[in-house]
Structures are given as structure tokens and as C-alpha cells.
Design an enzyme around this catalytic site. Structure first.
Site, PDB file in Angstrom:
ATOM      1  N   ASP A 141       0.831  -1.204   0.000  1.00  0.00           N
ATOM      2  CA  ASP A 141       0.000   0.000   0.000  1.00  0.00           C
ATOM      3  C   ASP A 141       0.871   1.262   0.000  1.00  0.00           C
ATOM      4  OD1 ASP A 141      -2.091   1.742   0.379  1.00  0.00           O
ATOM      5  OD2 ASP A 141      -2.926   0.705   2.115  1.00  0.00           O
ATOM      6  N   GLY A 180      -5.183   3.361  -7.874  1.00  0.00           N
ATOM      7  CA  GLY A 180      -5.359   3.609  -9.303  1.00  0.00           C
ATOM      8  C   GLY A 180      -4.523   4.760  -9.842  1.00  0.00           C
ATOM      9  N   ASP A 201     -10.626   3.873  -1.387  1.00  0.00           N
ATOM     10  CA  ASP A 201     -11.234   2.831  -0.547  1.00  0.00           C
ATOM     11  C   ASP A 201     -12.755   2.730  -0.696  1.00  0.00           C
ATOM     12  OD1 ASP A 201      -8.641   2.748   0.322  1.00  0.00           O
ATOM     13  OD2 ASP A 201      -9.118   2.907   2.451  1.00  0.00           O
TER      14      ASP A 201
HETATM   15  C1  GLA Z   1      -5.489   2.110   2.784  1.00  0.00           C
HETATM   16  C2  GLA Z   1      -5.983   0.958   1.914  1.00  0.00           C
HETATM   17  C3  GLA Z   1      -7.024   0.151   2.687  1.00  0.00           C
HETATM   18  C4  GLA Z   1      -6.415  -0.382   3.959  1.00  0.00           C
HETATM   19  C5  GLA Z   1      -5.836   0.767   4.800  1.00  0.00           C
HETATM   20  C6  GLA Z   1      -5.034   0.256   5.976  1.00  0.00           C
HETATM   21  O1  GLA Z   1      -6.507   3.025   3.043  1.00  0.00           O
HETATM   22  O2  GLA Z   1      -6.527   1.437   0.707  1.00  0.00           O
HETATM   23  O3  GLA Z   1      -7.507  -0.914   1.897  1.00  0.00           O
HETATM   24  O4  GLA Z   1      -5.400  -1.306   3.642  1.00  0.00           O
HETATM   25  O5  GLA Z   1      -4.985   1.597   4.015  1.00  0.00           O
HETATM   26  O6  GLA Z   1      -4.410   1.272   6.698  1.00  0.00           O
END
Ligand code: GLA
Length: 377
Positions: A141, A180, A201
């Protein structure tokens, strides 16, 4: 002639990577329901529930720990889990003993999105640590990477971890999470990605699910295929804010999109109707179809949309979606989904054969609902 075995080795490891995620990954992820409250006990119980609920038999296999498992690095720089996860190797062994696989989460930045230790400048070391624990899946991430890298460096930054995972010697599915940015679908596979998030998200509300699923995946279908998938984010089915009709639409839309099916609810206590939605084998078969084609919208009228997904052997999945707030009489024309003449129709939610039908299929579709069909020659 020492080059021969070496070439063989390189070829074998490249093949290994390509053998992963030949159909969209299926499993569970902790974030949507548990967020920072996830711990080893919950993960074990979820693995148990995955088996006892029938989710495993339906095809769900990855038990993925999202953010907040990370502790500090030891004197050698080896990343340790925090007190919620006292024995990662033991946990992985437990999950494997159930016939399941286990996933983990990190960031290319110094810190994860929730502020825990990231993999910055420890990429190879962390990949080796996870491989030694028996990890099968990594969600990576972007988060604080934006403080140390320029956005245009993203493909190389992700490739660094992709290469580290390959070099670890363990087959580890690589899930890119950077919302994305920079058209990840154009370079995600070249960075070693087996799937990449296409949006920000998801939230457990109809509007979020519908905007991501119906509106934000358009045009991305050409980038999906065996081993490399667009990821519209984890499922919110069973988390409470979408009713059964909306959950069926969520499941249908993700299946039409050939999306990863990562349930995000508490499998230990799910209601029977939620279990039926998540384990509908006919819908899952459309998601998991070996041809690996991502479906797309073929027509739109007001708030109603017809989608098609080509399947192996010439079948076509057809979904009639009603995004509006009242029931609508809808028509799916065979001509719009690349078919003509008479075809055998199966309703995959009603589990009912509808006979041989010529030219078009007509159905009343409830508000926020779906009628989903498998159409065969
Ligand atoms: C981001 C990701 C989520 C999740 C959080 C965790 O927002 O997009 O899917 O993994 O971090 O902190």
C-alpha cells in the site's frame, strides 16, 4: 555449458510467478470489518470459520491480514510482528493446516497508512522474512511512500518489491494498492503485480460500492486477464449497511468484473442469507471463469444497465442491473451481448432454468437489484 541449468532456473522462477492468480484471488481480508482490531486469535477463528461456513469449499482460500500487524525491526533490521501477533510462523502454519493460505500487508514507504513500520529500504529483507513465515500473498500500500518517492517512480518502486518476492523463492501473490494512481493498469503487471486497486477505498454504503463498481471500471477490461486483475477493492457484503438485494448486486457486479473476491465481513457470525450470497457457486463460476475476461456495460437506459462477460466455451454472463429507486422492467437484447437467435438461459440467483429464449430476455428488476444469467448456445 553452465548456462543451461541457469537458464532453466530463471525460466522456472518466471513461470512460477505467472502461475499465480490465474483466476481472480478469493479469500478474506481483515480491514473492512476489523481495521486495527485484528489480532492472531481473530485470524485463527476466521480461518476456522472459512472452513466451517463452507466458504473454503466455495473457493475462498486467502486469509489476509491487513494493516496494524507490524512491530519494530530488530538489531539486524528484521521486521517483527507486534504484540497482537506473537508468532507469525505459527499462525501461518495454523492457516495452512486448514488447507488455506495466508496474506500480509506492507507499504513501500517508511510507514503504513495506519502509521506502522513499512518496508522502505528493507524490501528484500522483508520479502525473505515473509517467505520464511510461509506468507502467500502481499498487499503493498503506497501510503507514506509519497513522502520519499516521486509519483512517477511508482512502477519502479513496486517492481522492486515484485522482484524481491520472486527472489524469495516462495510463490507470493502481489497485490498493488495505490488507489489507481498513474493508470496502474498500464504498468501493474510489468511491476510483478497480480492485481491492482483501481480506486480509493470502498465504504459499506450503496453509493460507494455502486460508484466504484459501475462507473470507475469502464474501459479497464482490456488490462485484466489470467495472472493480472483490476481490483475494485474488497467486498463489503455482510457488514451491515447494504441490504440483501444490494449485497447480491455487489457480488454480481464484482463477478462480472472478474474482480478479486475478498470478503470483508466477520465470517464467525455471518447471517445465513449473507453466506448464501457469498457462496453462490453459479455466480462465483462467472467470476472465476478460466477465460479471464472482465465484463463491461453493453447498454444503459435511465438508471438501468445491461452488462456482459464472455465465458469459456462461448457462454456469456449477462447481468441486468437497476440502480434506480423503483423496480423496472428491463430487456437484455442478445444482439447487444454478441449473440443472436435462440439461447439456453439460466438464472444464477434463482438457480432456475428459463428455457431456450430467442432474441431478448425480459425481467422485472427490483430497485438496486440484479437479474443475472448464464446464456449458453
Ligand atoms: C489504505 C488501503 C485500505 C487499507 C488501509 C489500511 O486506506 O486502501 O484498503 O489497507 O490503508 O491502513
Amino acid at each position: 555449458m553452465t548456462w543451461r541449468p541457469l537458464t532453466g532456473l530463471i525460466f522456472a522462477s518466471a513461470c512460477l510467478a505467472q502461475q499465480l492468480a490465474l483466476t481472480p484471488p478469493m479469500g478474506w481480508n481483515s480491514w473492512n470489518k476489523f481495521a486495527e482490531k485484528v489480532d492472531a486469535k481473530a485470524v485463527k477463528e476466521i480461518a476456522d470459520a472459512m472452513v466451517s461456513s463452507g466458504m473454503k469449499d466455495a473457493g475462498y482460500v486467502y486469509v489476509n491480514i491487513d494493516d496494524t500487524w507490524e512491530g519494530k525491526r530488530d538489531a539486524q533490521g528484521v521486521l517483527q510482528p507486534n504484540e497482537k501477533f506473537p508468532d507469525m510462523k505459527g499462525l501461518a502454519d495454523y492457516v495452512h493446516s486448514k488447507g488455506l493460505k495466508i496474506g500480509i500487508y506492507s507499504s513501500p514507504g517508511p510507514q503504513t497508512c495506519a502509521g506502522f513500520e513499512g518496508s522502505y529500504q528493507h524490501e528484500e529483507q522483508d520479502a525473505r522474512t515473509w517467505a520464511a513465515w510461509g506468507i502467500d500473498y502481499l498487499k503493498y500500500d503506497w501510503c507514506s511512500a509519497k513522502t520519499v518517492y516521486k509519483e512517477e517512480e511508482m512502477p519502479a518502486v513496486y517492481k522492486k518489491m515484485g522482484d524481491a518476492l520472486k527472489a524469495s523463492g516462495r510463490p507470493i501473490v502481489f497485490s498493488l494498492c495505490q488507489y489507481g494512481l498513474r493508470k496502474v493498469w498500464e504498468w501493474g503487471a510489468a511491476s510483478g503485480g497480480n492485481l491492482w486497486r483501481t480506486t480509493g477505498d470502498i465504504e459499506d454504503v450503496w453509493k460507494s460500492m455502486a460508484t466504484i463498481g459501475f462507473d470507475k471500471q469502464t474501459g479497464l477490461e482490456q488490462y485484466a486477464g489470467p495472472g493480472h486483475w483490476n481490483d475494485p477493492d474488497m467486498l463489503e457484503i455482510g457488514n451491515g449497511n447494504m441490504d440483501e438485494v444490494e449485497c447480491k448486486t455487489h457480488m454480481s457486479l464484482w463477478a462480472m468484473l472478474a474482480a478479486p473476491l475478498l470478503s470483508g465481513n466477520d465470517l464467525r457470525s455471518m447471517a445465513d442469507e449473507i453466506k448464501q450470497v457469498l457462496t453462490n457457486r453459479e455466480v462465483i463460476a462467472i467470476d472465476q471463469d478460466k477465460l479471464g475476461k472482465q465484463g463491461f456495460r453493453v447498454s444503459k437506459e435511465g438508471r438501468t444497465e445491461v452488462w456482459a462477460k464472455p465465458l469459456e466455451g462461448g457462454d456469456v454472463a449477462v447481468a441486468l442491473f437497476n440502480r434506480g429507486d423503483k423496480a423496472e422492467l428491463m430487456i437484455a437484447k442478445w444482439g447487444d451481448v454478441g449473440l443472436n437467435g435462440k439461447h439456453v438461459v439460466r438464472d444464477v440467483w434463482a438457480h432456475a432454468d428459463r428455457g431456450k429464449i430467442k432474441d431478448l430476455f425480459e425481467a422485472e428488476v427490483s430497485s438496486h437489484g440484479v437479474v443475472m444469467l448464464r446464456v449458453s448456445k
